[in-house]
Design a protein around this motif. Sequence first.
Motif, short mmCIF file in Angstrom:
data_model
loop_
_atom_site.label_atom_id
_atom_site.label_comp_id
_atom_site.label_asym_id
_atom_site.label_seq_id
_atom_site.Cartn_x
_atom_site.Cartn_y
_atom_site.Cartn_z
N UNK A 90 0.82 -1.21 0.00
CA UNK A 90 0.00 0.00 0.00
C UNK A 90 0.86 1.27 0.00
N UNK A 91 1.94 1.25 0.78
CA UNK A 91 2.75 2.45 0.95
C UNK A 91 3.73 2.66 -0.21
N UNK A 92 4.19 1.56 -0.80
CA UNK A 92 5.22 1.66 -1.84
C UNK A 92 4.75 1.01 -3.14
N UNK A 93 3.51 1.23 -3.49
CA UNK A 93 2.91 0.55 -4.65
C UNK A 93 3.62 0.89 -5.96
N UNK A 94 4.22 2.08 -6.05
CA UNK A 94 4.88 2.50 -7.29
C UNK A 94 6.37 2.24 -7.28
N UNK A 95 6.86 1.59 -6.26
CA UNK A 95 8.28 1.31 -6.16
C UNK A 95 8.54 -0.19 -6.32
N UNK A 96 9.78 -0.52 -6.66
CA UNK A 96 10.13 -1.92 -6.87
C UNK A 96 9.89 -2.74 -5.60
N UNK A 97 10.15 -2.14 -4.44
CA UNK A 97 9.95 -2.86 -3.19
C UNK A 97 8.49 -3.22 -2.96
#
Length: 218
Positions: A90-97
Amino acid sequence: DLDKPDEFISFCTKVFDWISEYKLIFSSALGVMVVVIIVIMGMIYGIKKSEDKAFALLQQGINNYQTKLKTNTPETAYLDAKKDVQAIMDKYSNRAGGKLAGFIYANICYTEKDYDKAIALYHQSLSNFNGELFIKDLILNGLAYTYKAKKDYKSAAKYFEIIASEPDYTIKDEALFNLGEIYAAMGDHEKSITAFKQIISDHSGSMYIELVKERVTG
């Protein structure tokens, strides 16, 4: 974008060779072993992409999961891990992680036998990692095993066929063995024997070789 792309490729190759050597473990556990391997790979890749926070949280979540497996029931550990991983997604949906967390969540759902959720997450991961061949192969493998566990043999065969047809996939014999079993379950014994024979002809060192010889001659 990587400072040393050869280092990353070399790492992936070593990991994939390890998976090939211990493929029985890999096949039977799209859970802990795969999760740990992918998180380590992701951390190396993520640090180079300045996403260390997301990957650090992901590693922490996996560490917590492993600890809780030792002190709680597997069901409790899975539920807690799902919460941790979902928070990262939810927090890093646009990041590779965050995207990698989705793949790990799919593995957890598979292990917990929540097959429909696992399939949905694997398909999303295919979109997220379409250009990352190493992870893409693991996702295809996850889809194939999940559909097989669900007894959706037609869909399982589709993904095992993709894996078996890839020239650089190092555990093609495993995919072929699964295809042989699936075709037999579907009543297509000709295709089943063909898959088993391909292991004999193309993968003489396979761990499945004696099993398939029995199937073909029996």
